[in-house]
Design a protein around this motif. Sequence first.
Motif, PDB file in Angstrom:
ATOM      1  N   SER A 187       1.010  -1.241  -0.185  1.00 24.78           N
ATOM      2  CA  SER A 187      -0.204   0.219   0.360  1.00 24.78           C
ATOM      3  C   SER A 187       0.766   1.154   0.349  1.00 24.78           C
ATOM      4  CB  SER A 187      -0.981   0.199   0.668  1.00 24.78           C
ATOM      5  OG  SER A 187      -1.567   1.456   1.173  1.00 24.78           O
ATOM      6  N   PHE A 188       0.655   2.340  -1.026  1.00 28.69           N
ATOM      7  CA  PHE A 188       1.766   3.469  -0.659  1.00 28.69           C
ATOM      8  C   PHE A 188      -0.317   4.564  -0.888  1.00 28.69           C
ATOM      9  CE2 PHE A 188       2.799   6.821  -3.834  1.00 28.69           C
ATOM     10  CZ  PHE A 188       4.183   7.164  -3.437  1.00 28.69           C
ATOM     11  N   ASP A 189       1.176   5.625  -0.383  1.00 25.41           N
ATOM     12  CA  ASP A 189       0.149   6.999  -0.371  1.00 25.41           C
ATOM     13  C   ASP A 189       1.604   8.473  -0.560  1.00 25.41           C
ATOM     14  OD1 ASP A 189      -1.515   9.133   0.411  1.00 25.41           O
ATOM     15  OD2 ASP A 189      -1.922   8.363   1.864  1.00 25.41           O
ATOM     16  N   LEU A 190       1.088   8.688  -1.598  1.00 24.19           N
ATOM     17  CA  LEU A 190       1.386   9.846  -2.345  1.00 24.19           C
ATOM     18  C   LEU A 190       1.453  11.138  -0.616  1.00 24.19           C
ATOM     19  CD1 LEU A 190       3.702  10.918  -4.327  1.00 24.19           C
ATOM     20  CD2 LEU A 190       1.579  12.351  -4.717  1.00 24.19           C
ATOM     21  N   GLU A 191       1.058  10.838  -0.065  1.00 27.01           N
ATOM     22  CA  GLU A 191       1.342  11.888   1.207  1.00 27.01           C
ATOM     23  C   GLU A 191       1.758  11.445   2.438  1.00 27.01           C
ATOM     24  OE1 GLU A 191      -3.099  14.721   0.578  1.00 27.01           O
ATOM     25  OE2 GLU A 191      -3.322  12.900   1.841  1.00 27.01           O
ATOM     26  N   ARG A 192       2.419   9.727   2.120  1.00 24.19           N
ATOM     27  CA  ARG A 192       3.359   9.833   2.846  1.00 24.19           C
ATOM     28  C   ARG A 192       4.076   8.902   2.547  1.00 24.19           C
ATOM     29  NH1 ARG A 192      -0.010   5.413   5.468  1.00 24.19           N
ATOM     30  NH2 ARG A 192       2.428   4.627   6.454  1.00 24.19           N
ATOM     31  N   LEU A 193       4.867  10.119   1.181  1.00 24.03           N
ATOM     32  CA  LEU A 193       5.537   9.954  -0.276  1.00 24.03           C
ATOM     33  C   LEU A 193       7.147   9.109   0.260  1.00 24.03           C
ATOM     34  CD1 LEU A 193       7.914  11.336  -0.566  1.00 24.03           C
ATOM     35  CD2 LEU A 193       6.224  12.862  -1.864  1.00 24.03           C
ATOM     36  N   ASN A 194       8.015   8.797   1.794  1.00 26.97           N
ATOM     37  CA  ASN A 194       8.696   7.701   1.988  1.00 26.97           C
ATOM     38  C   ASN A 194       8.606   6.566   2.416  1.00 26.97           C
ATOM     39  OD1 ASN A 194      11.183   9.788   1.788  1.00 26.97           O
ATOM     40  ND2 ASN A 194       9.522  11.138   2.204  1.00 26.97           N
ATOM     41  N   GLU A 195       7.277   6.581   2.792  1.00 26.66           N
ATOM     42  CA  GLU A 195       6.638   4.841   3.520  1.00 26.66           C
ATOM     43  C   GLU A 195       6.577   4.176   2.624  1.00 26.66           C
ATOM     44  OE1 GLU A 195       4.493   6.050   6.792  1.00 26.66           O
ATOM     45  OE2 GLU A 195       5.645   7.242   7.227  1.00 26.66           O
ATOM     46  N   LEU A 196       5.802   3.395   2.598  1.00 28.43           N
ATOM     47  CA  LEU A 196       5.303   1.608   1.983  1.00 28.43           C
ATOM     48  C   LEU A 196       4.830   0.760   2.561  1.00 28.43           C
ATOM     49  CD1 LEU A 196       4.226   0.812  -0.784  1.00 28.43           C
ATOM     50  CD2 LEU A 196       6.828  -0.593  -0.988  1.00 28.43           C
ATOM     51  N   ASP A 197       3.956   0.610   2.623  1.00 29.29           N
ATOM     52  CA  ASP A 197       3.187  -0.211   3.517  1.00 29.29           C
ATOM     53  C   ASP A 197       3.201  -1.868   3.367  1.00 29.29           C
ATOM     54  OD1 ASP A 197       3.190   1.091   5.932  1.00 29.29           O
ATOM     55  OD2 ASP A 197       0.437   1.499   5.252  1.00 29.29           O
ATOM     56  N   VAL A 235      11.425   3.992   3.572  1.00 26.79           N
ATOM     57  CA  VAL A 235      12.327   4.284   2.607  1.00 26.79           C
ATOM     58  C   VAL A 235      13.183   5.091   2.245  1.00 26.79           C
ATOM     59  CG1 VAL A 235      11.994   3.599  -0.414  1.00 26.79           C
ATOM     60  CG2 VAL A 235      10.178   2.842   1.031  1.00 26.79           C
ATOM     61  N   THR A 236      14.074   5.182   2.635  1.00 29.27           N
ATOM     62  CA  THR A 236      15.221   6.038   2.653  1.00 29.27           C
ATOM     63  C   THR A 236      16.696   5.297   3.079  1.00 29.27           C
ATOM     64  OG1 THR A 236      15.122   6.223   5.488  1.00 29.27           O
ATOM     65  CG2 THR A 236      13.755   7.835   4.096  1.00 29.27           C
ATOM     66  N   GLU A 237      16.883   3.745   2.563  1.00 29.70           N
ATOM     67  CA  GLU A 237      18.061   3.264   2.340  1.00 29.70           C
ATOM     68  C   GLU A 237      18.536   4.147   1.247  1.00 29.70           C
ATOM     69  OE1 GLU A 237      19.238   1.673   5.803  1.00 29.70           O
ATOM     70  OE2 GLU A 237      17.511   2.229   6.892  1.00 29.70           O
ATOM     71  N   PRO A 238      20.119   3.623   1.569  1.00 33.17           N
ATOM     72  CA  PRO A 238      20.911   3.437   0.280  1.00 33.17           C
ATOM     73  C   PRO A 238      20.622   2.565  -0.789  1.00 33.17           C
ATOM     74  CG  PRO A 238      22.441   3.359   1.528  1.00 33.17           C
ATOM     75  CD  PRO A 238      21.054   3.434   2.656  1.00 33.17           C
ATOM     76  N   GLU A 239      19.621   1.784  -0.436  1.00 30.19           N
ATOM     77  CA  GLU A 239      19.878   0.472  -1.256  1.00 30.19           C
ATOM     78  C   GLU A 239      18.278   0.372  -2.015  1.00 30.19           C
ATOM     79  OE1 GLU A 239      23.138  -0.627   1.873  1.00 30.19           O
ATOM     80  OE2 GLU A 239      20.904  -0.336   1.616  1.00 30.19           O
ATOM     81  N   HIS A 240      17.338   1.368  -1.872  1.00 23.96           N
ATOM     82  CA  HIS A 240      16.084   1.114  -1.838  1.00 23.96           C
ATOM     83  C   HIS A 240      16.224   2.144  -3.588  1.00 23.96           C
ATOM     84  CE1 HIS A 240      14.490   0.787   2.169  1.00 23.96           C
ATOM     85  NE2 HIS A 240      13.673  -0.170   1.431  1.00 23.96           N
ATOM     86  N   PRO A 241      15.330   2.058  -4.396  1.00 21.58           N
ATOM     87  CA  PRO A 241      15.840   2.952  -5.415  1.00 21.58           C
ATOM     88  C   PRO A 241      16.183   4.458  -5.295  1.00 21.58           C
ATOM     89  CG  PRO A 241      13.477   1.653  -5.595  1.00 21.58           C
ATOM     90  CD  PRO A 241      14.451   1.688  -4.379  1.00 21.58           C
ATOM     91  N   TYR A 242      17.282   5.477  -6.027  1.00 21.72           N
ATOM     92  CA  TYR A 242      17.378   6.782  -6.241  1.00 21.72           C
ATOM     93  C   TYR A 242      18.069   7.052  -5.588  1.00 21.72           C
ATOM     94  CZ  TYR A 242      14.105   6.259 -10.099  1.00 21.72           C
ATOM     95  OH  TYR A 242      13.432   6.136 -11.483  1.00 21.72           O
TER      96      TYR A 242
END
Length: 382
Positions: A283-293, A311-318
């Motif tokens: 589940s993804f919500d743009l108003e919580r764009l650094n998170e993925l449930d 989603v802030t680890e260097p292994e995550h996309p971008y």
Amino acid sequence: MIGAGFMGAAHSQGWRVAPRFFDLDATPEMTLLVARDPEKTAAAAQQWGWAETSTDWREAIAREDIDIIDIVTPGDSHAEIAIAALDAGKHVLCEKPLANTVAEAKAMAEAAERGAKKGAFSMVGFTYRRVPAATLARDMVAAGRIGKIRQVRASYLQDWLMDENSPLSWRLQKDRAGSGALGDIGAHAVDLAQFITGVELSSVSGTMETIVTQRPLAAASTGLSGTAAEGSGAVTVDDLALFTGRFGSKDDGFLGSFEATRFSTGRKNALRIEVSGSQGAISFDLERLNELDFFDASAPVTEQGFTTILVTEPEHPYISAWWPAGHMLGYEHGFSHQVRDFVQAVASATAPTPSFADGLQVQQVLAAVEASAAANSIWTTV
């Protein structure tokens, strides 16, 4: 860059910042900003970092020192500018939705094919694909982390039109914008749902509503079509679109539900996608764009529940180009990621994605929803 409104600011941020954080194979130079009003364009160029200005997009396309054309104008001019640029051998980045009609989008996709044969590449700007959490969601679904997809729920909720006294603007005029909530924000929900699942919509059944049919004219709105003598103008697009859709085939596909509205009181920019599968859900919500449930159905029942992945680890996309873990990214970073991907594709002579053909497919979904709504919500093939 042709156009100097809200998207002009966002795209300028991307062009300016991307080469300073990503190791690009070519360095973009912000050479020319094109828009109609000379004074406003000059002020925008100085603020955003463009070297020169012009009021003539044809002049920009004719210049030999211009390699890339970035189109951020209203939808009614996308086709003319993009086709001319591609036929002149320029690479083209064009904002979504690709065009105002399927016919225009087809002509643009055909121009993109001609351009690619000459080494001129094109991409449509569905920027939310480049939010790291959304890209991670795609990667997790593709890796089978949620098993077989069973259902999708997608919505894009805004409230900026809830005041019926908000003035008429080009986004409320079908001849300028093509459609309302459906094309403006619903296009994002369609593209992101297809991107994350990897499956395209094949048929839809929808309904649309214009909640406020007349709006007051702003001082600068006298050129809008559909104006009335008493100082108000007709809203000729939808305020709300609701539809269901089938992804893939009836035998091996799945259903999804979609909502696009600019009348969701209290919701500012809530693009939400939830994908349910046989082994879990994301589940993804743009108003919580650094998170993925993420829900893992294989975990012991005593430990089950949605887990929030930061989603802030260097292994995550971008993320490796940015800050240490836990230091958040924002809306503007997606435009830097868009520039990074586009420039790298052009530099390596590789077709970037999403392509104009992808933009055409989304345009066909939007047209099918409109056709279904016009025919009282019957199922309509994309």
